[in-house]
Each structure stands twice: as structure tokens, then as C-alpha cells.
Enzyme design. Structure first.
Site, short mmCIF file in Angstrom:
data_model
loop_
_atom_site.label_atom_id
_atom_site.label_comp_id
_atom_site.label_asym_id
_atom_site.label_seq_id
_atom_site.Cartn_x
_atom_site.Cartn_y
_atom_site.Cartn_z
N ALA A 80 89.28 29.89 12.32
CA ALA A 80 89.33 29.99 11.02
C ALA A 80 89.09 31.69 10.96
O ALA A 80 88.60 32.17 11.81
CB ALA A 80 88.39 29.17 10.21
N GLN A 82 86.66 33.10 9.58
CA GLN A 82 85.03 33.43 10.38
C GLN A 82 84.81 32.76 11.47
O GLN A 82 83.55 32.17 11.49
CB GLN A 82 84.12 32.80 8.99
CG GLN A 82 84.18 33.73 7.97
CD GLN A 82 83.48 35.07 8.19
OE1 GLN A 82 82.54 35.24 9.28
NE2 GLN A 82 83.82 36.36 7.46
N SER A 83 85.71 32.61 12.32
CA SER A 83 85.57 31.69 13.48
C SER A 83 84.71 32.58 14.25
O SER A 83 84.71 33.96 14.72
CB SER A 83 86.80 31.69 14.20
OG SER A 83 86.73 31.39 15.46
N ASN A 84 83.39 31.87 14.83
CA ASN A 84 82.48 32.32 15.98
C ASN A 84 83.21 32.65 17.23
O ASN A 84 83.06 33.46 18.01
CB ASN A 84 81.08 31.45 16.11
CG ASN A 84 80.67 31.73 14.70
OD1 ASN A 84 80.10 32.75 14.23
ND2 ASN A 84 80.06 30.56 14.35
N ALA A 86 86.46 33.16 17.88
CA ALA A 86 87.35 34.30 18.06
C ALA A 86 86.74 35.41 18.19
O ALA A 86 87.01 36.30 18.76
CB ALA A 86 88.35 34.28 16.52
#
Ligand SMILES: *Cc1c(COP(=O)(O)O)cnc(C)c1O
Length: 340
Positions: A80, A82-84, A86
Site C-alpha cells: 500500500a 504507506q507500506s512499511n 516497501a
């Protein structure tokens, strides 16, 4: 003490292990009798290593180990906005000297600049990743695979990590964590009644389950609170990933649906959407511990744990271990919910 030998799997060290286990003295002082005599400990997977830390680093140690063993020069992953996962893939790839491309979907219904440009999304740029943003309903995995084919056509070696890094290879990071926790518990003279984590892409819970099963311990010692998928789907994912991880480890042992201890009641109306319980948990931890839970994962999971403890699920004197899984940059993407 049972041990697990994962040395045949290549691993790129990204964090200092073991991560600390600490008591929550401030919160215990504040909540007093409401905790029914239960002792809550936290494991600090949020502070170790690079890129502001978080649970994805344990998976990335094995994922990047595999990528490097295959001669990759580029890693591609999905998540997403706000992916941690990523953000930490971008940080870990930078550290390993690999190029990184991220396919991020607008799956949370937010258009405001805190969400679209701050927190993890800002850090993706700072860590030098090439970011492709996609609509919420896009198939990011297909887009990532197509990009990998395109890059391979130009001679690049590309390794694609799944959502959350939760392939069996990634889950090895939490197989290792299960053994680490048991060794620490023994050294501390603690006998944890439960090990609790948030559940998004299921790999953290699945790795713990596989590790416990591999050591002939009860897989139900690990419990997760689902924040992404609904309960039945989340349970099926943990089951499938735990068994795939056991198979990868070359073990015959398999787990069954009854071995998966999972609660979907604290997810609220959907992934990334705040709940009252999450806001209470984030504030309690911040104001009485000076520690940060995140609004998407660990805040909801800690709300679930507080609910269980207040409801008397654990006997007085029991010790439980909550995994602080990181996600700190998410705080900056939830200004409207958390301010004040
Ligand atoms: C990804 C994530 C989790 C959940 O881990 P999964 O292995 O995806 O289930 C928990 N907490 C934080 C902060 C995360 O980023």
C-alpha cells in the site's frame, strides 16, 4: 532448549539480534488492577537495525540473502502507499547495493498529503527507490512481475518479493525469532503464556507457528490480531504459509486450522482505517511508556491484547509477550486521527 538450524539459508544481516525484551512498567503503573495481575512484556523489533526498524527486516534478511545468492541486482516489491514493507525493502536494498522498485496501490481511501506524501511514502523516496503508484484496485503483483520481465530483458537480475515479504523464505525470519524468544525467556526466567503480533500479510504469525511446530511446541502459543484480511481468510493464510515454511525447512511436521490462534475482532472497518481501540492503545503506550505503536498494525493488535487482558483471558501472574513490530513512520501519515 530446542534449537533450530537455519544456517543453510543465505542471510544478509540487517539487524542486531536478539532484540530486547522489556517490561511495560509505566503502563502497568497506570492501568494497575485493570491488568488483572498480567505482566505484559514487549519485544523491540521496532528499534533494531536500519531504516527506522520493524518486523519486515527479519524477513528481508532471508529474502535479500536469497536474492543475492541468485545474483540479483534489483529487487521489486508491492504494498500500500504507506507500506512499511516497501519502505524497509528500499532501505535494505540501499544497504545491500541493489536497485529497488516499488509498486504501491492506493488501497486505503485517503487522498490527503499526510497519507500520500509523508511517513513511509516520503522515506521510499529518501532511500532512493523508484516508486510506481497504482489505483487501489490494480493488480500490483502482476505489474511488478511485468516490470521484472521488462528489466530482465535489459540484462538485469531481478528478484520480486511478495506483499509483506511473506514468502516461505521471508517467514524464516520469524522461525528464527521463535527460537530467539524461547532462549530469551529461559534466560529471563519467564514462561510466556502468549506471544502476540499484528497480522497483515500473515508471515510473522506463520513464521512463529512454523518455528514453534519445528521445536515441537504448541503453535497456539503465538496469537495474532488480523488487521488486513477478515478472520477466516487471515487464518487460512497463516496456515498455508506456516506449512509452506515447514516444507521449505525440509520438515514433515504440518499444522492444522486448530493450531492457528487468531482474532479478527479488532480490525475495525478495514485495513488502515483507525479504530477507537487503536487510538487508545497508541496514546496509552506513548503517554505512559514513551514508546510508539503504529496506527495500522501494532496499535490495533495492542488494543486486542488490552481487551483480552481486561477481560481476564490470562490468569493473574501470567507473562505475555507483545511484538513491537515497528511502523513508526505511519504515525506521520495519521495526523488527523492522532493529533490532540
Ligand atoms: C507488516 C507489519 C505487521 C504484520 O506483519 P505480517 O507479517 O505482514 O503479518 C505488523 N506490524 C507492522 C508495523 C507491520 O509493518
Amino acid at each position: 532448549m530446542p534449537t533450530l538450524d537455519l544456517t543453510r539459508f543465505p542471510r544478509l544481516p540487517l539487524l542486531t539480534l536478539p532484540t530486547l525484551i522489556e517490561p511495560l512498567d509505566g503502563l502497568t503503573r497506570h492501568l494497575g488492577g485493570a491488568l488483572n495481575g498480567v505482566r505484559i512484556f514487549v519485544k523491540r523489533d521496532d528499534v533494531a537495525g536500519i531504516g527506522l526498524g520493524g518486523n519486515k527486516l527479519r524477513k528481508l534478511e532471508y529474502l535479500l540473502g536469497a536474492a543475492r545468492a541468485e545474483g540479483a541486482d534489483t529487487v521489486v516489491t508491492v504494498g500500500a502507499i504507506q507500506s512499511n514493507h516497501a519502505r524497509l525493502t528500499a532501505a535494505a536494498a540501499a544497504r545491500a547495493g541493489l536497485a529497488c522498485e516499488l509498486f504501491l496501490t492506493r488501497s486505503v481511501p485517503r487522498e490527503d498529503p499526510d497519507y500520500t506524501g509523508n511517513g513511509n511514502r516520503l522515506l521510499d523516496d529518501v532511500f532512493g527507490a523508484k516508486v510506481h503508484e497504482l489505483p487501489g484496485d490494480a493488480d500490483s503483483v502482476a505489474a511488478a512481475e511485468a516490470r521484472a520481465i521488462e528489466l530482465r530483458g535489459t540484462g538485469r537480475g531481478v528478484y520480486v518479493f511478495p506483499s509483506g515479504g511473506s514468502s516461505p523464505t521471508g517467514c524464516l525470519g520469524y522461525v528464527n525469532a521463535a527460537a530467539e524468544i524461547l532462549a530469551q525467556a529461559e534466560a529471563l526466567g519467564l514462561d510466556f503464556a502468549q506471544i502476540i503480533t499484528a497480522n497483515g500479510s500473515a508471515g510473522t504469525h506463520a513464521g512463529l507457528v512454523a518455528g514453534l511446530a519445528a521445536m515441537d511446541l504448541d503453535p497456539r502459543l503465538a496469537k495474532s490480531f488480523a488487521v488486513l484480511a477478515e478472520e477466516s481468510r487471515a487464518r487460512a493464510e497463516v496456515l498455508e504459509k506456516a506449512n509452506a515454511t515447514l516444507a521449505l525447512m525440509g520438515l514433515e511436521r504440518r499444522v492444522t486450522p486448530d493450531d492457528i490462534n487468531l482474532d479478527g475482532r479488532h480490525r475495525g472497518s478495514g485495513y488502515g482505517i483507525p479504530t477507537e481501540g487503536m487510538l487508545e492503545a497508541v496514546r496509552l503506550m506513548a503517554r505512559h511508556e514513551g514508546r510508539l505503536l503504529d496506527p495500522v498494525y501494532s496499535g490495533k493488535a495492542f488494543a486486542g491484547l488490552l481487551h483480552d487482558v481486561r477481560a481476564g483471558l490470562y490468569p493473574s501472574g501470567a507473562a505475555v509477550l507483545f511484538l513491537m513490530t515497528g511502523g513508526t513512520p505511519g504515525v506521520f501519515a495519521y495526523k488527523d486521527a492522532l493529533a490532540g
